[in-house]
Write an enzyme that holds these catalytic residues in place. Structure first.
Site, PDB file in Angstrom:
ATOM      1  N   ASP A  39       0.532   5.352 -13.515  1.00  8.46           N
ATOM      2  CA  ASP A  39       0.305   6.780 -13.718  1.00  8.46           C
ATOM      3  C   ASP A  39      -0.946   6.994 -14.561  1.00  8.46           C
ATOM      4  O   ASP A  39      -1.556   6.040 -15.059  1.00  8.46           O
ATOM      5  CB  ASP A  39       1.525   7.434 -14.371  1.00  8.46           C
ATOM      6  CG  ASP A  39       2.083   6.623 -15.538  1.00  8.46           C
ATOM      7  OD1 ASP A  39       1.269   6.140 -16.350  1.00  8.46           O
ATOM      8  OD2 ASP A  39       3.311   6.456 -15.625  1.00  8.46           O
ATOM      9  N   ASP A 208     -13.398  10.010   1.201  1.00  6.06           N
ATOM     10  CA  ASP A 208     -12.620   9.238   2.162  1.00  6.06           C
ATOM     11  C   ASP A 208     -12.993   9.633   3.589  1.00  6.06           C
ATOM     12  O   ASP A 208     -13.173  10.823   3.889  1.00  6.06           O
ATOM     13  CB  ASP A 208     -11.128   9.510   1.912  1.00  6.06           C
ATOM     14  CG  ASP A 208     -10.218   8.685   2.773  1.00  6.06           C
ATOM     15  OD1 ASP A 208     -10.260   7.448   2.663  1.00  6.06           O
ATOM     16  OD2 ASP A 208      -9.447   9.274   3.559  1.00  6.06           O
ATOM     17  N   GLU A 279     -17.354   6.790   1.996  1.00 10.94           N
ATOM     18  CA  GLU A 279     -16.697   5.752   2.783  1.00 10.94           C
ATOM     19  C   GLU A 279     -16.999   6.086   4.245  1.00 10.94           C
ATOM     20  O   GLU A 279     -16.349   6.936   4.847  1.00 10.94           O
ATOM     21  CB  GLU A 279     -15.181   5.728   2.560  1.00 10.94           C
ATOM     22  CG  GLU A 279     -14.519   4.601   3.339  1.00 10.94           C
ATOM     23  CD  GLU A 279     -13.085   4.880   3.757  1.00 10.94           C
ATOM     24  OE1 GLU A 279     -12.327   3.909   3.940  1.00 10.94           O
ATOM     25  OE2 GLU A 279     -12.714   6.056   3.939  1.00 10.94           O
TER      26      GLU A 279
END
Length: 531
Positions: A39, A208, A279
């Site tokens: 976390d 992404d 990416e």
């Protein structure tokens, strides 16, 4: 220190051009509350390890609200933190602490698709065919089956039918519907998301599937060569192969570059030299370079280095090809050997002592190159790919195809102690993916005490790199050094990487750093920096 109070950099002055960035897979880095899952408070508590390693920045995988069907890459709310990882206050504290330690913060952005639980997709389902709500996604009528022959990266058709008969596109899991980037609402929403996180002090974004977003407007069938099931999956790192001239109507469409020009303008309005890294699994170095023109991304991941086999010739081809591409657009290259989507490089290089020696050697050669490097958590400990038992696998690749998937590179970090969970959290049981018992010799605690450890090697290599990274120049001269020996010169630094099975003589010079023991000869599977 508030890094974002600095004046905006321009061109070659960007901090990221020579930075080393450490990738944090949040759920596997450090667990503060004892539930077995990493976390944000855990990240904050362990940032001194990252600082002491000697890197310049951290990149965190998604921590947004998500049903976690693809470990956070299925985002339900881009402006809030999933309770699994903490709160917005925890994110702010993490960014503040990172900046205090002189670490920049890059966060993941997922613009190709949302979660099927995102409010927009739920509104689309409720509104029905032809509605403005459905136009935010790629819904189509097709009474005779899927609208085209596209396959999901995660296996199976890239289309799912809903109750009223329409189909929606998902190039990844069925819980990740692709957005319709020809709808202006989509672009406006993501500009707001960028500003939300920039206002909270982040220094950049890793984007992404940056080569996705737009699809060829007709959504025509993909032309697939005879004997090949589908090339759609070539977007996934673990299945990336040579793809020159593959027909890909779902990837790398020209319209995508207008999106990034707009984003570039947004970032330019903020101080601190904010950045973006793409990416982008494109078909060639030349197509990759289009993403890093001066008015688009700061950088793009260079997967060619990661994909190269253990071969001096292959490494040399990657180096020359990369510079030929980035020089066309006056950009800086990136280098990476591992991440959360591929097998860890010690395992790819053969595993065991040989794999580790080769991994250290390849890392040393990579760190000497101009440009920036990206490291993946745990590689500084020499962690290998783990064979995860089927009952503990969680990757959608496993559930859709039976492929073991990416869980083996995502096993939580070992920090201390002699048995799992190795200090990963305050609990006593195994974390969300079990750690191998033999990792007791690979904890941060154990390796810190060992001057010959992989951790000691990384710390020394990164410290030495700082002495020349910004002064040795941007030019690389390839040097002939014998069969299967990679050698290049960068300013005063000469690098040799011995991929052969025989030792080779070292040229004259001061040994600055070596990946293993050297004397007058360079052993196999070893690299050296000479001045």
């Amino acid at each position: 220190m508030d890094l974002n109070d600095q004046t905006t950099g321009a061109g070659p002055a960007g901090w990221w051009r020579h930075a080393v960035t450490y990738q944090i897979y949040v759920r596997s880095f450090a667990d503060a509350n004892g539930d077995g899952i990493g976390d944000l408070p855990g990240v904050t508590a362990r940032l001194e390890h990252v600082r002491d390693l000697g890197v310049d920045a951290i990149w965190l995988n998604p921590f947004y609200v998500s049903p976690q069907n693809d470990h956070g890459y299925d985002v339900a709310d881009y402006r809030d933190i999933d309770p699994l990882f903490g709160t917005l206050a925890d994110a702010d504290a993490m960014v503040e602490r990172a900046h205090e330690l002189d670490l920049r913060v890059i966060v993941d952005l997922v613009p190709n698709h949302t979660s099927s639980e995102h409010v927009w997709f739920q509104e689309a389902l409720a509104a029905g065919p032809g509605s403005p709500e459905r136009d935010r996604y790629l819904f189509r009528d097709s009474p005779d089956g899927p609208p085209n022959n596209w396959q999901s990266v995660f296996g199976g058709p890239a289309w799912t039918q809903v109750e009223d008969g329409q189909w929606y596109l998902h190039l990844f899991d069925s819980t990740q519907p692709d957005l319709n980037w020809r709808n202006p609402e989509v672009g406006d929403m993501f500009v707001d998301v960028l500003r939300f996180w920039l206002d909270r002090g982040v220094d950049g974004f890793r984007v992404d599937v940056a080569h996705g977003l737009f699809k060829e407007e007709t959504l025509r069938d993909q032309v697939v060569p005879e004997g090949i099931e589908s090339a759609t999956g070539a977007s996934a790192g673990e299945s990336m192969v040579e793809r020159t001239e593959v027909d890909e109507p779902m990837w790398d469409q020209p319209e995508v570059h207008e999106v990034y020009r707009r984003w570039h303008e947004v970032l330019a309005k903020y101080g601190g030299d904010r950045m973006m890294v793409a990416e982008a699994w494109t078909q060639s170095p030349e197509s990759m370079a289009r993403y890093i023109r001066p008015d688009e991304f700061s950088q793009a991941f260079n997967f060619s280095w990661l994909l190269a086999p253990w071969s001096a010739e292959a490494f040399a081809e990657v180096i020359t090809g990369t510079f030929e591409a980035v020089d066309q657009v006056d950009a800086s290259p990136t280098w990476v050997l591992s991440n959360h989507d591929v097998d860890r490089h010690p395992s790819r290089y053969g595993g065991g002592a040989t794999g580790l020696a080769r991994a250290r050697a390849a890392t040393l050669a990579m760190l000497a190159l101009p440009g920036s490097a990206y490291l993946y958590q745990g590689e500084e400990l020499g962690l290998e790919q783990v064979e995860v038992e089927p009952e503990f696998r969680q990757d959608p690749l496993w559930f859709r195809t039976g492929n073991p998937g990416r869980d083996g590179c995502r096993v939580p970090m070992p920090w201390s102690g002699s048995q799992p969970p190795f200090g990963f959290g305050p609990g006593t049981g195994q974390p969300w993916i079990p750690q191998p018992a033999e990792w007791s010799e690979l904890t941060v605690e154990s390796e810190t005490a060992d001057p010959a450890s992989t951790l000691a090697f990384y710390r020394a290599a990164l410290a030495t790199r700082r002495t020349f990274a910004e002064t040795a120049g941007e030019e690389v001269e390839m040097v002939a050094a014998g069969t299967d020996v990679l050698s290049f010169r960068r300013g005063p630094i000469t690098v040799l990487l011995n991929c052969s099975t025989e030792a080779v003589a070292l040229p004259a010079g001061e040994v600055l750093m070596a990946s293993g023991p050297v004397d007058t000869a360079l052993p196999p599977d070893t690299a050296v920096w000479l001045r």
